[in-house]
Design a protein around this motif. Structure first.
Motif, PDB file in Angstrom:
ATOM      1  N   ALA A   1       0.929  -1.049  -0.134  1.00 15.33           N
ATOM      2  CA  ALA A   1       0.142  -0.034   0.009  1.00 15.33           C
ATOM      3  C   ALA A   1       0.880   1.349  -0.143  1.00 15.33           C
ATOM      4  CB  ALA A   1      -0.888   0.240   1.428  1.00 15.33           C
ATOM      5  N   LEU A   2       1.821   1.221   0.850  1.00 10.36           N
ATOM      6  CA  LEU A   2       2.918   2.449   0.820  1.00 10.36           C
ATOM      7  C   LEU A   2       3.362   2.519  -0.692  1.00 10.36           C
ATOM      8  CD1 LEU A   2       4.291   2.173   4.206  1.00 10.36           C
ATOM      9  CD2 LEU A   2       2.951   3.779   3.503  1.00 10.36           C
ATOM     10  N   ARG A   3       3.910   1.358  -1.212  1.00  6.29           N
ATOM     11  CA  ARG A   3       4.429   1.480  -2.566  1.00  6.29           C
ATOM     12  C   ARG A   3       3.442   2.131  -3.736  1.00  6.29           C
ATOM     13  NH1 ARG A   3       4.646  -3.932  -5.934  1.00  6.29           N
ATOM     14  NH2 ARG A   3       2.247  -3.128  -6.030  1.00  6.29           N
ATOM     15  N   ASP A   4       2.064   1.686  -3.521  1.00  6.91           N
ATOM     16  CA  ASP A   4       1.042   2.128  -4.523  1.00  6.91           C
ATOM     17  C   ASP A   4       0.862   3.516  -4.562  1.00  6.91           C
ATOM     18  OD1 ASP A   4       0.896  -0.541  -5.242  1.00  6.91           O
ATOM     19  OD2 ASP A   4      -0.949  -0.796  -4.116  1.00  6.91           O
ATOM     20  N   ARG A   5       0.778   4.006  -3.144  1.00  4.83           N
ATOM     21  CA  ARG A   5       0.804   5.497  -3.084  1.00  4.83           C
ATOM     22  C   ARG A   5       1.854   6.266  -3.514  1.00  4.83           C
ATOM     23  NH1 ARG A   5       0.003   8.050   2.839  1.00  4.83           N
ATOM     24  NH2 ARG A   5       2.228   7.468   3.178  1.00  4.83           N
ATOM     25  N   ALA A   6       3.262   5.715  -3.255  1.00  2.55           N
ATOM     26  CA  ALA A   6       4.233   6.540  -3.943  1.00  2.55           C
ATOM     27  C   ALA A   6       4.409   6.505  -5.555  1.00  2.55           C
ATOM     28  CB  ALA A   6       5.627   6.099  -3.286  1.00  2.55           C
ATOM     29  N   VAL A   7       4.111   5.406  -5.959  1.00  2.00           N
ATOM     30  CA  VAL A   7       3.946   5.119  -7.557  1.00  2.00           C
ATOM     31  C   VAL A   7       2.808   6.258  -7.980  1.00  2.00           C
ATOM     32  CG1 VAL A   7       2.996   3.802  -9.205  1.00  2.00           C
ATOM     33  CG2 VAL A   7       4.544   2.656  -7.691  1.00  2.00           C
ATOM     34  N   ILE A   8       1.614   6.415  -7.502  1.00  3.03           N
ATOM     35  CA  ILE A   8       0.653   7.292  -7.976  1.00  3.03           C
ATOM     36  C   ILE A   8       1.172   8.725  -7.730  1.00  3.03           C
ATOM     37  CG2 ILE A   8      -1.724   8.283  -7.753  1.00  3.03           C
ATOM     38  CD1 ILE A   8      -1.342   5.369  -9.163  1.00  3.03           C
ATOM     39  N   GLU A   9       1.751   9.027  -6.442  1.00  2.00           N
ATOM     40  CA  GLU A   9       2.029  10.503  -6.359  1.00  2.00           C
ATOM     41  C   GLU A   9       3.277  10.843  -7.239  1.00  2.00           C
ATOM     42  OE1 GLU A   9       1.086  12.656  -4.518  1.00  2.00           O
ATOM     43  OE2 GLU A   9      -0.177  11.842  -3.065  1.00  2.00           O
ATOM     44  N   THR A  10       4.223   9.836  -7.722  1.00  4.05           N
ATOM     45  CA  THR A  10       5.269  10.097  -8.562  1.00  4.05           C
ATOM     46  C   THR A  10       4.883  10.252  -9.965  1.00  4.05           C
ATOM     47  OG1 THR A  10       6.719   8.860  -7.112  1.00  4.05           O
ATOM     48  CG2 THR A  10       7.552   9.350  -9.225  1.00  4.05           C
ATOM     49  N   ALA A  11       4.071   9.188 -10.268  1.00  3.57           N
ATOM     50  CA  ALA A  11       3.731   9.386 -11.855  1.00  3.57           C
ATOM     51  C   ALA A  11       2.920  10.648 -12.099  1.00  3.57           C
ATOM     52  CB  ALA A  11       2.677   8.189 -11.964  1.00  3.57           C
ATOM     53  N   TYR A  12       1.916  11.277 -10.966  1.00  2.00           N
ATOM     54  CA  TYR A  12       1.294  12.361 -11.389  1.00  2.00           C
ATOM     55  C   TYR A  12       2.149  13.581 -11.074  1.00  2.00           C
ATOM     56  CZ  TYR A  12      -2.231  16.245 -10.700  1.00  2.00           C
ATOM     57  OH  TYR A  12      -3.080  17.117 -10.541  1.00  2.00           O
TER      58      TYR A  12
ATOM     59  N   SER B   1      -6.184   5.218 -17.912  1.00  2.00           N
ATOM     60  CA  SER B   1      -4.840   4.385 -17.834  1.00  2.00           C
ATOM     61  C   SER B   1      -3.815   4.905 -17.217  1.00  2.00           C
ATOM     62  CB  SER B   1      -4.630   4.180 -19.389  1.00  2.00           C
ATOM     63  OG  SER B   1      -4.139   5.306 -19.956  1.00  2.00           O
ATOM     64  N   PRO B   2      -2.962   4.152 -16.858  1.00  2.00           N
ATOM     65  CA  PRO B   2      -1.749   4.995 -16.138  1.00  2.00           C
ATOM     66  C   PRO B   2      -1.190   6.097 -17.073  1.00  2.00           C
ATOM     67  CG  PRO B   2      -1.345   2.492 -16.222  1.00  2.00           C
ATOM     68  CD  PRO B   2      -2.532   2.812 -16.936  1.00  2.00           C
ATOM     69  N   HIS B   3      -1.542   6.162 -18.529  1.00  2.00           N
ATOM     70  CA  HIS B   3      -0.963   7.370 -19.373  1.00  2.00           C
ATOM     71  C   HIS B   3      -2.043   8.627 -18.940  1.00  2.00           C
ATOM     72  CE1 HIS B   3       2.348   8.252 -22.010  1.00  2.00           C
ATOM     73  NE2 HIS B   3       1.283   9.004 -22.841  1.00  2.00           N
ATOM     74  N   THR B   4      -3.002   8.202 -18.513  1.00  2.00           N
ATOM     75  CA  THR B   4      -4.058   9.410 -18.266  1.00  2.00           C
ATOM     76  C   THR B   4      -3.604  10.448 -17.344  1.00  2.00           C
ATOM     77  OG1 THR B   4      -5.924   7.832 -18.808  1.00  2.00           O
ATOM     78  CG2 THR B   4      -6.485   9.942 -17.655  1.00  2.00           C
ATOM     79  N   LEU B   5      -2.524   9.850 -16.082  1.00  2.00           N
ATOM     80  CA  LEU B   5      -2.155  10.650 -15.225  1.00  2.00           C
ATOM     81  C   LEU B   5      -1.149  11.512 -15.739  1.00  2.00           C
ATOM     82  CD1 LEU B   5      -1.363   7.815 -12.441  1.00  2.00           C
ATOM     83  CD2 LEU B   5      -3.113   9.794 -12.604  1.00  2.00           C
ATOM     84  N   ARG B   6      -0.360  11.098 -17.024  1.00  2.00           N
ATOM     85  CA  ARG B   6       0.378  11.944 -17.518  1.00  2.00           C
ATOM     86  C   ARG B   6      -0.142  13.171 -18.350  1.00  2.00           C
ATOM     87  NH1 ARG B   6       5.813  12.044 -19.943  1.00  2.00           N
ATOM     88  NH2 ARG B   6       5.726  12.547 -22.207  1.00  2.00           N
ATOM     89  N   HIS B   7      -1.493  12.699 -19.054  1.00  2.00           N
ATOM     90  CA  HIS B   7      -2.034  13.832 -19.769  1.00  2.00           C
ATOM     91  C   HIS B   7      -2.806  14.893 -18.641  1.00  2.00           C
ATOM     92  CE1 HIS B   7      -1.531  11.684 -23.182  1.00  2.00           C
ATOM     93  NE2 HIS B   7      -2.449  10.611 -23.126  1.00  2.00           N
ATOM     94  N   SER B   8      -3.129  14.411 -17.554  1.00  2.00           N
ATOM     95  CA  SER B   8      -3.718  15.079 -16.458  1.00  2.00           C
ATOM     96  C   SER B   8      -2.473  16.043 -15.978  1.00  2.00           C
ATOM     97  CB  SER B   8      -4.138  14.312 -15.427  1.00  2.00           C
ATOM     98  OG  SER B   8      -5.002  13.478 -15.773  1.00  2.00           O
TER      99      SER B   8
END
Length: 454
Positions: free
Chosen positions: A274-285, A388-395
């Motif tokens: 769960a800590l890893r998932d939060r770090a992944v989303i925060e870093t990607a966005y 998708s994960p690329h939607t975070l990049r578009h956002s």
């Protein structure tokens, strides 16, 4: 030896009772209509001929049958045309398989005489196929060698090898020389691609095939590029899907709930994930990273003190992504509390992985694993289908433009080589368009007429 069907062009019993058809002409005399049987009935009707003007038509010697009946030449030519058309039809249909016909007897008689022709065609096709497949493997290896020399990524080389290899195998099955395929063959392959692939996949495969033929023409392996004159379908320009700011907040809230549930009744590994998932989303966005860049980021490229992460993007271009406060806090918590727990689950030998994000087995998480985790979190947060994960990049890019960031700055943060690629986000950001319209249009800031009325 070819055998022609037996055709009787006249009645032998009647011809024996009649005299000679035409008189013998002397050497050097002009040829008239009576020298040979004329086959064009319209000249008979018009009374003309191809001999000297005024030449008398030939008449049969009077006998028991009398003069030649009218229309005999027409019937003779009709029977000859019937035989000729049957011959041509049988030749055209030799390699097309069985067909239904009203005249099965005629086709059966011609099948025997056309068998040698069919065998010769098969032998020629086999020789062409052997010639066509003599060099494609070597040419494809040389082409892939040039891609490796240009430092193309492994994904690009694998995609080009698959696209060009499938194309050459298809030409080999049809017995077509890959150096100079006909336009009909290229259109047939294009139709095959469009029926089994999406438009984006068709465009990707055609780009690889065109690059291969340009390389072959440039190195003298082929006389030219046969795809240069073939029109290919264009991709529709669609605006990228973006998330609203409140949707991003919902996604972060769903991750926090997953963390709370894991801390209440989960295992130590579940809390680490769960800590890893939060770090992944925060870093990607926060940095606008691609999913491949996120999976390949290592510990040596991360600087939490300065809030930077160095990644290797498309074309092996290196760039620096910036990290905000929430992203730096999430990464620090993951590195301090979770990464060691995941690394302890590793059972393999060898050095520890240098990548930042690990899976539940203590190995570096791949692109597919990241995609599955992000898709699962988007479903839990109730986000729309297609995110998708690329939607975070578009956002990331759209929200920067909404906040007033310069287009050149966004281009640098995204790692785009062309500014035209970044300009698509200006059409996605309605707030930026509205603010630019109000600032530039002379009548945009005026009040509406309805507001001025009492």
């Amino acid at each position: 030896m070819l055998r022609l069907p037996e055709v009787r062009l006249h009645d032998e019993s009647r011809a024996a009772r009649r005299g000679p058809r035409c008189r013998r002409r002397s050497r050097g005399a002009p040829r008239g209509r009576g020298d040979l049987p004329y086959l064009r009935s319209r000249h008979r009707a018009a009374g003309g001929g191809d001999g000297a003007p005024g030449a008398a038509p030939c008449r049969r010697t009077a006998g028991p049958g009398g003069d030649r009946p009218a229309g005999t030449t027409v019937r003779w030519r009709a029977r000859w045309l019937e035989v000729r058309d049957a011959w041509r039809l049988a030749i055209r249909r030799t390699d097309r398989g069985p067909r239904h016909s009203d005249d099965e007897g005629r086709k059966g008689r011609l099948r025997t005489c056309l068998e040698p022709t069919r065998r010769r065609r098969i032998r020629r096709r086999q020789r062409r196929s052997v010639t066509a497949t003599a060099t494609p493997p070597a040419a494809l290896d040389r082409f892939l060698g040039t891609l490796a020399a240009r430092d193309a990524s492994e994904h690009t080389q694998r995609a080009y090898r698959t696209a060009v290899g499938t194309y050459l195998a298809w030409l080999h099955e049809r017995g077509v020389d890959w150096r100079a395929p006909a336009r009909a063959d290229l259109r047939a392959y294009l139709a095959r691609l469009t029926t089994i692939n999406a438009r984006s996949s068709v465009a990707q495969r055609l780009a690889a095939i065109r690059a291969f033929h340009r390389f072959a023409a440039r190195d003298g392996l082929a006389p030219g590029d046969p795809w240069g004159a073939i029109a290919t379908p264009r991709l529709p320009r669609r605006l990228p899907r973006v998330l609203e700011v409140d949707q991003v907040d919902r996604l972060m809230a769903a991750i926090d709930e997953e963390l709370v549930h894991a801390e209440d009744g989960g295992t130590e590994v579940a809390v680490a994930l769960a800590l890893r998932d939060r770090a992944v989303i925060e870093t990607a966005y926060a940095a606008g990273l691609r999913i491949s860049e996120l999976a390949a980021a290592d510990l040596g490229s991360l600087d939490l003190r300065r809030g930077e992460v160095r990644v290797l993007g498309k074309g092996r271009k290196e760039r620096i992504g910036l990290l905000g406060g929430p992203a730096r806090s999430a990464l620090a918590a993951y590195l301090d509390e979770a990464r060691g727990v995941l690394l302890a689950q590793r059972r393999g030998s060898g050095p520890d992985p240098a990548e930042i994000f690990l899976n539940h087995r203590g190995e570096a998480i791949g692109v597919r694993g990241l995609r599955l985790r992000i898709d699962r979190l988007c479903r839990i947060a109730g986000l729309p289908e297609g995110v998708s994960p690329h939607t975070l990049r578009h956002s990331f890019a759209t929200h920067l433009l909404d906040g007033g960031a310069d287009l050149r700055v966004v281009q640098e943060l995204l790692g785009h080589e062309s500014l035209a690629t970044t300009q698509v986000y200006t059409h996605v950001s309605p707030a930026r368009l509205r603010s630019a319209y109000r600032a530039a249009h002379p009548r945009a800031a005026r009040e509406a007429v309805s507001d001025l009325l009492p």
